[in-house]
Design a protein around this motif. Sequence first.
Motif, PDB file in Angstrom:
ATOM      1  N   GLU A   1       0.794  -1.229   0.000  1.00 39.92           N
ATOM      2  CA  GLU A   1       0.000   0.000   0.000  1.00 39.92           C
ATOM      3  C   GLU A   1       0.825   1.276   0.000  1.00 39.92           C
ATOM      4  OE1 GLU A   1      -2.713  -2.786   2.462  1.00 39.92           O
ATOM      5  OE2 GLU A   1      -0.673  -2.766   1.710  1.00 39.92           O
TER       6      GLU A   1
ATOM      7  N   THR B   1     -18.489  -4.798   1.494  1.00 36.88           N
ATOM      8  CA  THR B   1     -17.283  -3.967   1.600  1.00 36.88           C
ATOM      9  C   THR B   1     -16.632  -3.787   0.231  1.00 36.88           C
ATOM     10  OG1 THR B   1     -16.938  -4.846   3.833  1.00 36.88           O
ATOM     11  CG2 THR B   1     -15.085  -3.696   2.799  1.00 36.88           C
TER      12      THR B   1
ATOM     13  N   THR C   1      -8.310   5.543  -0.343  1.00 34.96           N
ATOM     14  CA  THR C   1      -9.242   5.231   0.748  1.00 34.96           C
ATOM     15  C   THR C   1      -8.603   4.310   1.770  1.00 34.96           C
ATOM     16  OG1 THR C   1     -11.170   5.494  -0.695  1.00 34.96           O
ATOM     17  CG2 THR C   1     -11.478   4.176   1.296  1.00 34.96           C
ATOM     18  N   ILE C   2      -7.899   3.294   1.303  1.00 32.32           N
ATOM     19  CA  ILE C   2      -7.383   2.265   2.203  1.00 32.32           C
ATOM     20  C   ILE C   2      -6.108   2.700   2.907  1.00 32.32           C
ATOM     21  CG2 ILE C   2      -6.308  -0.034   2.173  1.00 32.32           C
ATOM     22  CD1 ILE C   2      -8.520  -0.895   0.273  1.00 32.32           C
ATOM     23  N   GLN C   3      -5.289   3.547   2.284  1.00 25.88           N
ATOM     24  CA  GLN C   3      -4.022   3.957   2.893  1.00 25.88           C
ATOM     25  C   GLN C   3      -4.209   4.650   4.233  1.00 25.88           C
ATOM     26  OE1 GLN C   3      -2.189   6.306  -0.238  1.00 25.88           O
ATOM     27  NE2 GLN C   3      -0.664   4.717  -0.620  1.00 25.88           N
TER      28      GLN C   3
ATOM     29  N   PHE D   1      -9.121  -8.138  -2.872  1.00 22.64           N
ATOM     30  CA  PHE D   1      -9.229  -7.325  -1.670  1.00 22.64           C
ATOM     31  C   PHE D   1      -9.417  -8.284  -0.498  1.00 22.64           C
ATOM     32  CE2 PHE D   1     -10.578  -4.611  -5.103  1.00 22.64           C
ATOM     33  CZ  PHE D   1     -10.112  -3.349  -4.779  1.00 22.64           C
TER      34      PHE D   1
ATOM     35  N   LEU E   1     -15.286  -0.117  -2.836  1.00 22.84           N
ATOM     36  CA  LEU E   1     -13.933   0.119  -3.353  1.00 22.84           C
ATOM     37  C   LEU E   1     -13.901  -0.045  -4.862  1.00 22.84           C
ATOM     38  CD1 LEU E   1     -12.164  -1.929  -0.575  1.00 22.84           C
ATOM     39  CD2 LEU E   1     -12.153   0.570  -0.776  1.00 22.84           C
TER      40      LEU E   1
ATOM     41  N   GLU F   1      -9.978  -4.351   9.039  1.00 27.46           N
ATOM     42  CA  GLU F   1      -9.246  -3.607   8.019  1.00 27.46           C
ATOM     43  C   GLU F   1      -9.339  -4.330   6.685  1.00 27.46           C
ATOM     44  OE1 GLU F   1      -5.219  -3.090   9.272  1.00 27.46           O
ATOM     45  OE2 GLU F   1      -5.739  -1.867  11.015  1.00 27.46           O
ATOM     46  N   VAL F   2      -8.984  -3.622   5.616  1.00 27.85           N
ATOM     47  CA  VAL F   2      -9.004  -4.184   4.266  1.00 27.85           C
ATOM     48  C   VAL F   2      -7.660  -3.913   3.598  1.00 27.85           C
ATOM     49  CG1 VAL F   2     -10.069  -4.055   1.978  1.00 27.85           C
ATOM     50  CG2 VAL F   2     -11.505  -3.970   4.022  1.00 27.85           C
TER      51      VAL F   2
ATOM     52  N   LYS G   1      -6.308   4.781   7.527  1.00 31.06           N
ATOM     53  CA  LYS G   1      -7.263   3.941   8.250  1.00 31.06           C
ATOM     54  C   LYS G   1      -8.495   4.707   8.701  1.00 31.06           C
ATOM     55  CE  LYS G   1      -4.051   0.385   9.858  1.00 31.06           C
ATOM     56  NZ  LYS G   1      -2.869   0.848   9.119  1.00 31.06           N
TER      57      LYS G   1
ATOM     58  N   PRO H   1      -5.831  -3.900  -0.252  1.00 35.67           N
ATOM     59  CA  PRO H   1      -6.187  -3.901  -1.673  1.00 35.67           C
ATOM     60  C   PRO H   1      -5.208  -4.737  -2.498  1.00 35.67           C
ATOM     61  CG  PRO H   1      -4.947  -1.933  -1.197  1.00 35.67           C
ATOM     62  CD  PRO H   1      -5.004  -2.716   0.087  1.00 35.67           C
TER      63      PRO H   1
ATOM     64  N   GLN I   1     -10.588   5.117   5.600  1.00 35.00           N
ATOM     65  CA  GLN I   1     -11.131   3.799   5.297  1.00 35.00           C
ATOM     66  C   GLN I   1     -12.360   3.500   6.163  1.00 35.00           C
ATOM     67  OE1 GLN I   1      -9.691  -0.829   6.016  1.00 35.00           O
ATOM     68  NE2 GLN I   1      -8.102   0.669   5.496  1.00 35.00           N
TER      69      GLN I   1
END
Length: 384
Positions: free
Chosen positions: A76, A242, A103-105, A252, A246, A268-269, A107, A271, A110
């Motif tokens: 990430e 979820t 979005t994911i970077q 994912f 994204l 958490e997710v 938290k 990618p 996210q």
Amino acid sequence: MNPTCPGPTLGVVGGGQLGRMLAEAASPLGVDVVVLDPTPDCPASRVADQIEGSFDDPDAVRELAARADALTLEIELADPDVLEAVSEEFDVPVNPSPTALRTIQDKLVQKRAFADAGVPVPEFVAVDDAADLADAVDRFDGCMLKARTGGYDGRGNLPVEPGDDYAAKLAEVGAGDDGAMAEELIDFERELSVVAVRGDDERRAFPVVENVHREEILRETVAPARCSDAVAERAHEVALDTLETLDGRGVFAMELFEESDGTVSVNEVAPRPHNSGHWSIEGATTSQFEQHVRAALGWPLGTADLRSPTAMANVLGDVSEPRPASLSGVGDVLAAPNASLHWYGKHEARPLRKMGHLTLTETDGDRDDLLARARDLRDGLTFE
């Protein structure tokens, strides 16, 4: 992208063990892989070409895009703005999308995105200073403090209890200028995960698996999870919901909590392919790595069915200080029926560093026993 053999070239930001296993999965499909990684002779370089450079170096990413027909990532730390720019410059698709990566970077971003979409998540608040953390500890009667960016394998996560030195905790977690996030502590029954993949107008979800962590590091995964059918069904629903929040194609990995009342929430997710999906190489009809290659190229996805119950155990550096990596006990794993060893090719063993993993499959039998035998095999390996 129309499937052909020989196929296109896939550029991957990151050349660690995930990049290595991506390249191993791509090769039988006729797909060449080029990775971008700052570590000389990175793990993926044994099976892919390497461009040596930092993950967010615009010139290095441009070189990667110039050599590839499609781009993806296995870490990430890639810069979504740079990826977006080179995608336009070289007319090369990037999947998962830079938007999903943004979005994911972070938290906090996210969690807000998931909550806004109605995805169940633990309660959380933004934390900018010690006073905010004190309020969060009071609100949740203790909390899990998380750095907003950069944490992995236990780094950037820290439990906080009433009476702790809150300023010191913020410094220890590496909050930085962006601040941090505090979550309520979940009294979970077990930790679950679902690896879901979006292709070109199709989706797949692997079976729900159970993860065992110690010191915030994943130690073992057992597939399928030792949970009820109702919980497994709910976990699949939450994972696919979820996924809808994204953008872009690819794998994912959804890390989930199963609470004592059967409630499922998202932790958490990631990618990208994930440690909790390594079992799929031997245990599923199509591995998470092959699925990610197919999805990144826009090729048809494979099925994601369970081939057999599988236990995965991580091989971590059992050393007190860094030393050259030389693993002993390998023969016992190779001699064990239905066992498979995966070596990541890292030159240096460090305390608790992920150096490889093993899997153990069984057509039938008790998953507790399967997990115990996988642990025994793993515990017979040492770098000392």
